[in-house]
Each structure stands twice: as structure tokens, then as C-alpha cells.
Design an enzyme around this catalytic site. Sequence first.
Site, PDB file in Angstrom:
ATOM      1  N   ASP A 193      -9.906   3.172   2.358  1.00  0.00           N
ATOM      2  CA  ASP A 193     -10.007   2.566   3.700  1.00  0.00           C
ATOM      3  C   ASP A 193     -10.630   3.537   4.715  1.00  0.00           C
ATOM      4  O   ASP A 193     -11.515   3.158   5.482  1.00  0.00           O
ATOM      5  CB  ASP A 193      -8.617   2.145   4.206  1.00  0.00           C
ATOM      6  CG  ASP A 193      -8.167   0.815   3.627  1.00  0.00           C
ATOM      7  OD1 ASP A 193      -9.028   0.003   3.238  1.00  0.00           O
ATOM      8  OD2 ASP A 193      -6.937   0.587   3.549  1.00  0.00           O
ATOM      9  N   LYS A 215       0.810  -1.227   0.000  1.00  0.00           N
ATOM     10  CA  LYS A 215       0.000   0.000   0.000  1.00  0.00           C
ATOM     11  C   LYS A 215       0.848   1.286   0.000  1.00  0.00           C
ATOM     12  O   LYS A 215       0.443   2.283  -0.576  1.00  0.00           O
ATOM     13  CB  LYS A 215      -0.933   0.016   1.218  1.00  0.00           C
ATOM     14  CG  LYS A 215      -2.099  -0.946   1.103  1.00  0.00           C
ATOM     15  CD  LYS A 215      -3.031  -0.784   2.303  1.00  0.00           C
ATOM     16  CE  LYS A 215      -4.183  -1.752   2.252  1.00  0.00           C
ATOM     17  NZ  LYS A 215      -5.148  -1.545   3.337  1.00  0.00           N
ATOM     18  N   GLY A 272      -1.070   1.589   9.541  1.00  0.00           N
ATOM     19  CA  GLY A 272      -1.613   2.084   8.283  1.00  0.00           C
ATOM     20  C   GLY A 272      -3.113   2.312   8.327  1.00  0.00           C
ATOM     21  O   GLY A 272      -3.605   3.354   7.870  1.00  0.00           O
ATOM     22  N   TYR A 299     -11.994  -8.590  11.061  1.00  0.00           N
ATOM     23  CA  TYR A 299     -13.201  -9.368  10.724  1.00  0.00           C
ATOM     24  C   TYR A 299     -12.963 -10.872  10.823  1.00  0.00           C
ATOM     25  O   TYR A 299     -13.854 -11.668  10.548  1.00  0.00           O
ATOM     26  CB  TYR A 299     -13.762  -8.992   9.347  1.00  0.00           C
ATOM     27  CG  TYR A 299     -12.772  -9.007   8.220  1.00  0.00           C
ATOM     28  CD1 TYR A 299     -12.407 -10.196   7.609  1.00  0.00           C
ATOM     29  CD2 TYR A 299     -12.218  -7.829   7.757  1.00  0.00           C
ATOM     30  CE1 TYR A 299     -11.498 -10.213   6.580  1.00  0.00           C
ATOM     31  CE2 TYR A 299     -11.309  -7.831   6.722  1.00  0.00           C
ATOM     32  CZ  TYR A 299     -10.953  -9.026   6.136  1.00  0.00           C
ATOM     33  OH  TYR A 299     -10.043  -9.027   5.119  1.00  0.00           O
TER      34      TYR A 299
HETATM   35  P1  NAP Z   1       0.061  -2.118  10.597  1.00  0.00           P
HETATM   36  O1  NAP Z   1       0.294  -0.905   9.783  1.00  0.00           O
HETATM   37  O2  NAP Z   1       1.085  -3.184  10.615  1.00  0.00           O
HETATM   38  O3  NAP Z   1      -0.206  -1.606  12.131  1.00  0.00           O
HETATM   39  C1  NAP Z   1      -0.328  -2.550  13.162  1.00  0.00           C
HETATM   40  C2  NAP Z   1      -0.808  -1.857  14.450  1.00  0.00           C
HETATM   41  O4  NAP Z   1      -1.045  -2.890  15.412  1.00  0.00           O
HETATM   42  C3  NAP Z   1       0.192  -0.902  15.077  1.00  0.00           C
HETATM   43  O5  NAP Z   1      -0.496   0.121  15.761  1.00  0.00           O
HETATM   44  C4  NAP Z   1       0.930  -1.827  16.065  1.00  0.00           C
HETATM   45  O6  NAP Z   1       1.513  -1.131  17.168  1.00  0.00           O
HETATM   46  C5  NAP Z   1      -0.224  -2.646  16.576  1.00  0.00           C
HETATM   47  N1  NAP Z   1       0.196  -3.942  17.115  1.00  0.00           N
HETATM   48  C6  NAP Z   1       0.618  -5.025  16.413  1.00  0.00           C
HETATM   49  N2  NAP Z   1       0.894  -6.034  17.270  1.00  0.00           N
HETATM   50  C7  NAP Z   1       0.635  -5.568  18.528  1.00  0.00           C
HETATM   51  C8  NAP Z   1       0.715  -6.149  19.823  1.00  0.00           C
HETATM   52  N3  NAP Z   1       1.122  -7.412  20.019  1.00  0.00           N
HETATM   53  N4  NAP Z   1       0.357  -5.389  20.886  1.00  0.00           N
HETATM   54  C9  NAP Z   1      -0.076  -4.104  20.707  1.00  0.00           C
HETATM   55  N5  NAP Z   1      -0.173  -3.504  19.499  1.00  0.00           N
HETATM   56  C10 NAP Z   1       0.191  -4.233  18.427  1.00  0.00           C
HETATM   57  O7  NAP Z   1      -1.304  -2.847  10.190  1.00  0.00           O
HETATM   58  P2  NAP Z   1      -2.634  -2.194   9.540  1.00  0.00           P
HETATM   59  O8  NAP Z   1      -2.527  -2.232   8.057  1.00  0.00           O
HETATM   60  O9  NAP Z   1      -2.903  -0.907  10.229  1.00  0.00           O
HETATM   61  O10 NAP Z   1      -3.737  -3.304   9.925  1.00  0.00           O
HETATM   62  C11 NAP Z   1      -4.110  -3.500  11.274  1.00  0.00           C
HETATM   63  C12 NAP Z   1      -5.315  -4.438  11.365  1.00  0.00           C
HETATM   64  O11 NAP Z   1      -6.415  -3.889  10.654  1.00  0.00           O
HETATM   65  C13 NAP Z   1      -5.094  -5.830  10.773  1.00  0.00           C
HETATM   66  O12 NAP Z   1      -5.695  -6.752  11.637  1.00  0.00           O
HETATM   67  C14 NAP Z   1      -5.840  -5.777   9.445  1.00  0.00           C
HETATM   68  O13 NAP Z   1      -6.327  -7.051   9.041  1.00  0.00           O
HETATM   69  C15 NAP Z   1      -7.006  -4.858   9.803  1.00  0.00           C
HETATM   70  N6  NAP Z   1      -7.578  -4.151   8.642  1.00  0.00           N
HETATM   71  C16 NAP Z   1      -8.918  -4.319   8.385  1.00  0.00           C
HETATM   72  C17 NAP Z   1      -9.499  -3.678   7.304  1.00  0.00           C
HETATM   73  C18 NAP Z   1     -10.972  -3.859   7.014  1.00  0.00           C
HETATM   74  O14 NAP Z   1     -11.392  -3.535   5.887  1.00  0.00           O
HETATM   75  N7  NAP Z   1     -11.774  -4.317   7.945  1.00  0.00           N
HETATM   76  C19 NAP Z   1      -8.715  -2.813   6.494  1.00  0.00           C
HETATM   77  C20 NAP Z   1      -7.356  -2.655   6.792  1.00  0.00           C
HETATM   78  C21 NAP Z   1      -6.805  -3.334   7.883  1.00  0.00           C
HETATM   79  P3  NAP Z   1       3.077  -0.656  17.142  1.00  0.00           P
HETATM   80  O15 NAP Z   1       3.078   0.644  16.399  1.00  0.00           O
HETATM   81  O16 NAP Z   1       3.422  -0.535  18.561  1.00  0.00           O
HETATM   82  O17 NAP Z   1       3.848  -1.739  16.415  1.00  0.00           O
END
Ligand code: NAP
Length: 278
Positions: free
Chosen positions: A102, A66, A128, A219
Site C-alpha cells: 500500500d 490486514k 492503517g 476511489y
Molecule cells: P482506518 O484504519 O479505519 O482509518 C480511518 C481513518 O479515517 C482514521 O484516521 C479516522 O480517524 C478517519 N475517520 C473516519 N471517519 C471519520 C470522520 N467521520 N471524521 C474524521 N475522520 C474520520 O481505514 P484505512 O484502512 O486507513 O482506510 C481509509 C480509507 O482509505 C478508506 O476510504 C479506504 O477505502 C481507503 N483506501 C484506499 C486504498 C487505495 O488503494 N486507493 C488503499 C487502502 C485504503 P480517527 O482516528 O479519528 O478515527
Amino acid sequence: MKKLYGVIGSPIAHSMSPHIHNDAFKQMDYNAHYHAFHIEPDELEDAVKGMKALGVSGFNVTIPHKEAIIPLLDEVDEAARRIGAVNTVVNRDGVLIGYNTDGKGYVEALKEVTMLKNKRVLIIGAGGAARAIFYTLAKEGNIQIDLYNRTASKAVELIQEFSLNHLAKGISSKEAVNTMKDYDVVVQTTSVGMFPYTEESPFPLINIKEGAVFSDIIYNPIETRLLRDAKALGAVTQNGVSMFAYQAAFAFEHWTGQLPDTDRMKNIVKVQLGGISC
Ligand code: NAP
């Protein structure tokens, strides 16, 4: 001639996107097909050139591309540039234009369960998805947004970049637990609680505001531990299926000029996840 659309990412084999977009094309009698392409980071540049050369009409972009795709596109719209991520590309007569649906998709989903004006919102996470959601929510105006993230410095950076009304503040996990009863809406954007770690939650819930809305963008599972705990305390809860459907619907609109049936999209995702169709 049949138009071709798709999604690029890695992993991609279990993507729900082909199911919902191919169904929407069929429903709307649109002569097109949507295909999932497994693309590794070192193949991204060639893949983007290939999409253009083959005349692919549009495509979605998912993890891990992305952010990396931005310099490879001909144009990127203002919101996607500010968010720093593209999840939708439109091929307009050979010009590849990037968008981010998003944030808009999430806010549209949230409006299904609550009004936003004058609400106090806590966002958990600063990755993200949180960037897209914070940026879009902050633009709604009249919302106070606080942010908790495991890595506090990332929360502070995000607030400094996007806080349009200077009301947003970063809080610690202890503060989040102790002040939970002050929030009208809690938005969970981290991967904590996602399959297979379904018993994990960002923090324990002790006391929440009456009528509070808890929204988790995960989800899989359909109901995370956080949502289960919040529901037990009387909260209105929402899982990530609606956001997924709306971000897809807005991508579809960019490509075809038409909005598909989002309830149908949600049902397809639930069925694919083994949930109950409604
Ligand atoms: P990302 O950029 O990798 O960000 C991950 C986030 O999770 C960061 O804030 C990270 O904190 C935190 N995190 C990860 N492991 C953790 C842990 N063990 N304890 C506490 N915090 C933790 O990922 P993203 O793209 O934002 O996606 C995040 C989630 O959203 C995923 O589950 C994804 O499947 C979901 N999502 C859903 C949709 C939808 O359409 N429903 C769309 C996009 C994403 P740090 O900064 O401290 O590492």
C-alpha cells in the site's frame, strides 16, 4: 498446472482485484486464476491454514484482516512489520511471507503528479492506510510531513513512531485550514467523503498554495468533495485509482516477478466504477 491466487476480506463481493489480476494474468499469458474469498474474522486462522494446505500461490489481504493476519504468517517483511499491516502474501514452497504494497503503491502513484524532494506535505488521517503512506513517504527523505487526524493522540503516536527526520508535527483542523496555503502536497487518507457520504469533506478549503497537489486515496467516488473543492481553487488533483493499481501491480510482481500494465489496471477500475475509460 494452473496456479491459484486470491483475496481474503469481508465484505469482498464488490472487490475490483479479481478483475484487474485476472486480466493481467491473461495479458501476460500466465496460467493462473484469482478468486475473491469472503472470510470473517473468526475464520481467518482456518483460511490461512487452508491457503497453505491447498497450495494457493499467493493472496491479497483486505479489511478487516490486514493486521490480524501477521501472527498467522511464517515470515513478514520489515516494512510490513513496521507498518503493522500485510496486504500481500506470497507462498514460497509452503512458507507464507507477508508484505505491504500500500505505501509503496501510494508513493509510486504520487510521483506521477509531483516530485517529492523538499516538498511540504500534509497527511489527513492516521489509520492503517496513513501508517503505510507516512512510513513510506518518510523514508523518501527531504520531505516535511505534518499530520492532521480527528483523534489527535493517534496522529502524535504515528509521528513518534515513524518520523525519521524529526520534522513532522501534528496539527489541529483549525491549523490545517489556516495553514493550507503552506502545503505543496495534501494527502487525504480518511474515509471521509467516501460513497455514500459524497458531500462530506475533512474540512473546508479557503486558501491553497498555487500549484498545490491534492491527492485523495478514495476511489469511490472518482472525485471526492475535497478534490472538487481543491480543483476549483486551482489545485492539481489525484484520486485513489492510481494507488489501487500500483499496490496491485506490486503484489503481482511479488507473485510473478513481472510488473503488469498499470494504465490497463486503472482503466479496468474506472470502467468497473462506471467511469470513463481513457
Ligand atoms: P482506518 O484504519 O479505519 O482509518 C480511518 C481513518 O479515517 C482514521 O484516521 C479516522 O480517524 C478517519 N475517520 C473516519 N471517519 C471519520 C470522520 N467521520 N471524521 C474524521 N475522520 C474520520 O481505514 P484505512 O484502512 O486507513 O482506510 C481509509 C480509507 O482509505 C478508506 O476510504 C479506504 O477505502 C481507503 N483506501 C484506499 C486504498 C487505495 O488503494 N486507493 C488503499 C487502502 C485504503 P480517527 O482516528 O479519528 O478515527
